[in-house]
Design a protein around this motif. Structure first.
Motif, PDB file in Angstrom:
ATOM      1  N   GLY A 141      34.348  29.736  25.209  1.00 32.68           N
ATOM      2  CA  GLY A 141      34.906  31.006  24.753  1.00 32.68           C
ATOM      3  C   GLY A 141      34.518  31.334  23.337  1.00 32.68           C
ATOM      4  O   GLY A 141      34.175  32.485  23.011  1.00 32.68           O
ATOM      5  N   GLN A 142      34.550  30.346  22.452  1.00 32.87           N
ATOM      6  CA  GLN A 142      34.134  30.579  21.076  1.00 32.87           C
ATOM      7  C   GLN A 142      32.660  30.951  21.003  1.00 32.87           C
ATOM      8  O   GLN A 142      32.265  31.843  20.237  1.00 32.87           O
ATOM      9  N   ALA A 143      31.831  30.289  21.819  1.00 33.07           N
ATOM     10  CA  ALA A 143      30.393  30.592  21.824  1.00 33.07           C
ATOM     11  C   ALA A 143      30.145  32.021  22.309  1.00 33.07           C
ATOM     12  O   ALA A 143      29.275  32.724  21.776  1.00 33.07           O
ATOM     13  N   PHE A 144      30.900  32.446  23.315  1.00 27.07           N
ATOM     14  CA  PHE A 144      30.698  33.803  23.821  1.00 27.07           C
ATOM     15  C   PHE A 144      31.081  34.842  22.777  1.00 27.07           C
ATOM     16  O   PHE A 144      30.372  35.829  22.574  1.00 27.07           O
ATOM     17  N   LEU A 145      32.204  34.649  22.099  1.00 27.91           N
ATOM     18  CA  LEU A 145      32.613  35.609  21.074  1.00 27.91           C
ATOM     19  C   LEU A 145      31.631  35.627  19.908  1.00 27.91           C
ATOM     20  O   LEU A 145      31.389  36.684  19.305  1.00 27.91           O
ATOM     21  N   VAL A 148      28.860  37.808  21.079  1.00 25.82           N
ATOM     22  CA  VAL A 148      29.275  39.213  21.008  1.00 25.82           C
ATOM     23  C   VAL A 148      29.161  39.727  19.575  1.00 25.82           C
ATOM     24  O   VAL A 148      28.680  40.839  19.321  1.00 25.82           O
ATOM     25  N   ALA A 149      29.597  38.907  18.624  1.00 24.91           N
ATOM     26  CA  ALA A 149      29.536  39.311  17.223  1.00 24.91           C
ATOM     27  C   ALA A 149      28.096  39.515  16.774  1.00 24.91           C
ATOM     28  O   ALA A 149      27.783  40.476  16.056  1.00 24.91           O
ATOM     29  N   VAL A 150      27.196  38.629  17.205  1.00 19.21           N
ATOM     30  CA  VAL A 150      25.782  38.758  16.827  1.00 19.21           C
ATOM     31  C   VAL A 150      25.207  40.070  17.334  1.00 19.21           C
ATOM     32  O   VAL A 150      24.532  40.806  16.597  1.00 19.21           O
ATOM     33  N   THR A 194      38.738  36.437  15.408  1.00 20.46           N
ATOM     34  CA  THR A 194      37.558  35.587  15.630  1.00 20.46           C
ATOM     35  C   THR A 194      36.278  36.391  15.455  1.00 20.46           C
ATOM     36  O   THR A 194      35.310  35.915  14.838  1.00 20.46           O
ATOM     37  N   LEU A 195      36.240  37.611  15.959  1.00 18.47           N
ATOM     38  CA  LEU A 195      35.064  38.460  15.771  1.00 18.47           C
ATOM     39  C   LEU A 195      34.848  38.759  14.290  1.00 18.47           C
ATOM     40  O   LEU A 195      33.712  38.742  13.796  1.00 18.47           O
ATOM     41  N   ALA A 196      35.945  39.011  13.571  1.00 20.58           N
ATOM     42  CA  ALA A 196      35.826  39.301  12.137  1.00 20.58           C
ATOM     43  C   ALA A 196      35.308  38.090  11.373  1.00 20.58           C
ATOM     44  O   ALA A 196      34.491  38.221  10.458  1.00 20.58           O
ATOM     45  N   ARG A 197      35.783  36.892  11.741  1.00 20.07           N
ATOM     46  CA  ARG A 197      35.300  35.679  11.062  1.00 20.07           C
ATOM     47  C   ARG A 197      33.813  35.436  11.331  1.00 20.07           C
ATOM     48  O   ARG A 197      33.146  34.750  10.547  1.00 20.07           O
ATOM     49  N   PRO A 201      32.474  43.722  10.989  1.00 16.82           N
ATOM     50  CA  PRO A 201      33.311  44.409   9.998  1.00 16.82           C
ATOM     51  C   PRO A 201      34.703  44.688  10.539  1.00 16.82           C
ATOM     52  O   PRO A 201      34.872  45.221  11.639  1.00 16.82           O
ATOM     53  N   ALA A 202      35.703  44.316   9.770  1.00 18.52           N
ATOM     54  CA  ALA A 202      37.081  44.494  10.224  1.00 18.52           C
ATOM     55  C   ALA A 202      37.446  45.958  10.405  1.00 18.52           C
ATOM     56  O   ALA A 202      38.324  46.286  11.207  1.00 18.52           O
ATOM     57  N   ARG A 203      36.752  46.855   9.730  1.00 19.28           N
ATOM     58  CA  ARG A 203      37.095  48.271   9.810  1.00 19.28           C
ATOM     59  C   ARG A 203      36.787  48.865  11.174  1.00 19.28           C
ATOM     60  O   ARG A 203      37.320  49.919  11.524  1.00 19.28           O
TER      61      ARG A 203
END
Length: 264
Positions: A141-145, A148-150, A194-197, A201-203
């Motif tokens: 799950g962490q790898a997938f998120l 997604v972030a990338v 997790t996406l923000a970390r 961008p948090a915005r």
């Protein structure tokens, strides 16, 4: 030497030959008159010669077969849209690749659906959380998120993402959260954090939860309850206003509109 016997042949050329010669003389005179009255444009003649030579493969240097100059190329602005084929293909390929790498054998843990103003990536809770928990402990799950972030960072601020937690209708065991609604909100917030970390961008992120009040399948079967336990990543165009997004999200997810105070 034998001589031609005397005959009564006419003296001179045949009559038809004289008429034919007169006709050819008149035609030649006619074309000479046409040529004398004609005018020529040197540029057009050169263009015609260049076209013929180009067609025959013997175009010389300096000959141009273009009668008119080429039209200038005007660059039009690109309309970026969240539900463009490029965005859909990017995330669809990512989901397919992730499923193959992790060899998920119990059905698709991640799937994507189109929505009115974008698309939704649905992540099964089993891929991210332990039962009754909101912390992401699964390495897959962490790898997938992270993936997604990338992909999301490549598009800059073209997207906004709302993270929505969902659950089935089974009551929670006594633990950290009072009910499924509270737990689904906590899960949505943890996924957004997790996406923000990971650099998103948090915005462009927002989070929430629907508990068991937005099922996509029947809670009467194990398969339906598994489908309802999910995290929805709703991707929509960043230029959409918040009011427009909330209205379309309510239509897409079946959430009744809540009037604000003072609204007639």
């Amino acid at each position: 030497m034998a001589k031609c016997p005397s005959c009564e042949c006419p003296i001179g050329v045949p009559l038809w030959l004289g008429t034919f010669g007169d006709l050819m003389s008149l035609l030649l005179t006619f074309f000479i008159l046409l040529l004398s009255m004609a005018t020529f444009v040197t540029e057009r003649v050169d263009a015609a010669i260049g076209s013929i030579q180009g067609a025959l493969g013997v175009l010389e240097i300096g000959r141009h077969s273009e009668v008119a100059p080429p039209m200038p190329i005007i660059a039009l602005p690109i309309d970026h849209n969240v539900d463009s084929p490029t965005a859909l293909n990017t995330f669809a390929s990512m989901i397919t690749e992730f499923s193959e790498m992790t060899k998920l054998s119990e059905g698709p843990a991640v799937r994507m659906e189109e929505a009115e103003d974008g698309f939704i990536v649905r992540i099964a809770n089993e891929l991210l959380f332990e039962r009754g928990k909101s912390e992401i402990t699964s390495l897959n799950g962490q790898a997938f998120l992270q993936r997604v972030a990338v992909e999301l960072k490549k598009f800059g601020f073209e997207y906004s993402v709302k993270v929505i937690g969902n659950s089935d209708g089974d009551p929670l065991d006594k633990g950290e959260y009072a009910d499924n609604w509270e737990m689904s909100i906590a899960r949505g917030v943890h996924v957004a954090q997790t996406l923000a970390r990971n650099g998103v961008p948090a915005r462009i992120l927002s989070a929430g939860g629907n508990g068991e009040y937005d099922p996509i399948a029947s809670n009467r079967t194990p398969e339906g309850r598994m489908a309802n336990r999910r995290i929805d990543l709703y991707f929509f165009a960043a230029n959409k206003t918040r009011d427009s997004f909330d209205e379309n999200l309510q239509k897409t997810l079946g959430i009744p509109a809540i009037p604000t105070q003072g609204t007639p």
